[in-house]
Write an enzyme that holds these catalytic residues in place. Structure first.
Site, PDB file in Angstrom:
ATOM      1  N   SER A 142       0.807  -1.220   0.000  1.00 17.73           N
ATOM      2  CA  SER A 142       0.000   0.000   0.000  1.00 17.73           C
ATOM      3  C   SER A 142       0.841   1.272   0.000  1.00 17.73           C
ATOM      4  O   SER A 142       0.295   2.367  -0.128  1.00 17.73           O
ATOM      5  CB  SER A 142      -0.933   0.014   1.219  1.00 17.73           C
ATOM      6  OG  SER A 142      -0.187   0.066   2.417  1.00 17.73           O
TER       7      SER A 142
ATOM      8  N   VAL B  40       2.701  -8.849   9.371  1.00 14.69           N
ATOM      9  CA  VAL B  40       3.686  -9.910   9.188  1.00 14.69           C
ATOM     10  C   VAL B  40       4.414 -10.258  10.478  1.00 14.69           C
ATOM     11  O   VAL B  40       5.086 -11.290  10.551  1.00 14.69           O
ATOM     12  CB  VAL B  40       4.707  -9.558   8.090  1.00 14.69           C
ATOM     13  CG1 VAL B  40       4.023  -9.432   6.727  1.00 14.69           C
ATOM     14  CG2 VAL B  40       5.487  -8.296   8.429  1.00 14.69           C
TER      15      VAL B  40
ATOM     16  N   TYR C 225      18.799  -3.855  12.410  1.00 14.92           N
ATOM     17  CA  TYR C 225      18.147  -3.884  11.103  1.00 14.92           C
ATOM     18  C   TYR C 225      19.064  -4.454  10.022  1.00 14.92           C
ATOM     19  O   TYR C 225      18.666  -5.337   9.249  1.00 14.92           O
ATOM     20  CB  TYR C 225      17.701  -2.472  10.735  1.00 14.92           C
ATOM     21  CG  TYR C 225      17.006  -2.362   9.399  1.00 14.92           C
ATOM     22  CD1 TYR C 225      15.652  -2.650   9.284  1.00 14.92           C
ATOM     23  CD2 TYR C 225      17.696  -1.958   8.253  1.00 14.92           C
ATOM     24  CE1 TYR C 225      15.010  -2.540   8.053  1.00 14.92           C
ATOM     25  CE2 TYR C 225      17.060  -1.858   7.030  1.00 14.92           C
ATOM     26  CZ  TYR C 225      15.723  -2.150   6.934  1.00 14.92           C
ATOM     27  OH  TYR C 225      15.094  -2.061   5.728  1.00 14.92           O
TER      28      TYR C 225
END
Length: 257
Positions: A18, A68, A162
């Site tokens: 999106s 998720v 990350y």
């Protein structure tokens, strides 16, 4: 969720479709005549707008909610995908793009177990378990693209969780390619550089100093845009690049080379 009238077409499932890179990927695929099932976390309105744009290109487009980070919902999500495919008059889909993600600015000194668990859940556990869950719905001869980051290759402050998680995704991609080879499913990983989106609070897009710094470290002299990455993902899903498998493609304009 919504759909257009059904035509004979390939179908792609894009998580996090999106916004940002996912959104651009959806629209690039639609331009190629590929139907899309996109997922969104919370912003259904924006997801429906993307569906409308894809439908305007003449393909079927459906939006499904998915967090998720919650792998215990993947079975129920797969059931929703089956229903969506029935709406599109298909039994299986052809392409999977594991794109959904969340940012982290944790360092070695301030990273917490909670942040580690979240990043693991989103960036490694989700691509692993979601792909596993959806494999019965993917056509033989299909293709999968995972999303990594330039931060898996180079190191920057504030990315101590990350970056390594994305490096793990790159290793996972090779194992996926090996195990799915007998089904002729090719698996590759795209590693974007710094992209001007709302990701990580929009820091690259909205902070002029950060944007300038990124440009200064990039051979082509600017920060990346979603439109730089979406076409590469779409190309990797095409027959033209059908013999490309188990590869890492960095899309960063020559950042930190």
């Amino acid at each position: 969720m919504s759909a257009t009238s059904t035509t004979s077409q390939k179908i792609a499932l894009i998580t996090g479709g999106s916004r940002g890179i996912g959104r651009d990927t959806v629209l690039r695929l639609a331009q190629r005549g590929i139907g899309v099932i996109l997922t969104y976390n919370t912003n259904r309105e924006e997801a429906e707008k993307v569906c409308a744009l894809a439908q305007a290109a003449g393909v079927d487009a459906l939006a499904l909610p998915l967090d998720v980070a919650k792998s215990d919902t993947f079975g129920a999500f797969a059931a929703q995908v089956r229903e969506a495919l029935q709406t599109m008059k298909a039994d299986r889909f052809d392409y999977l793009v594991n794109n959904a993600g969340t940012s982290s600015t944790a360092t070695l000194s301030n990273g917490t177990a909670t942040e580690l668990d979240l990043q693991f859940a989103v960036h490694f556990k989700a691509p692993f378990l979601l792909t596993q869950t959806l494999l019965p719905l993917i056509n033989d001869g299909g293709r999968i693209v995972n999303i990594s980051s330039g931060l898996a290759r180079f190191a920057m402050n504030g990315r101590a969780i990350y970056g390594p998680m994305k490096a793990a995704v790159e290793a996972l991609t090779r194992y996926m390619a090996l195990e799915l080879g007998p089904r002729r499913i090719a698996v590759n990983v795209v590693a974007p550089g710094a992209i001007a989106t709302d990701f990580s609070g929009g820091v690259v897009r909205d902070n002029p100093e950060v944007n300038k710094a990124v440009a200064g470290h990039t051979a082509l002299g600017r920060a990346g845009l979603p439109g730089d990455v979406g076409p590469v993902i779409a190309a990797l899903l095409s027959d033209d690049l059908g013999w490309v498998n188990a590869q890492r493609i960095e899309v960063a304009g020559g950042m930190l080379i």
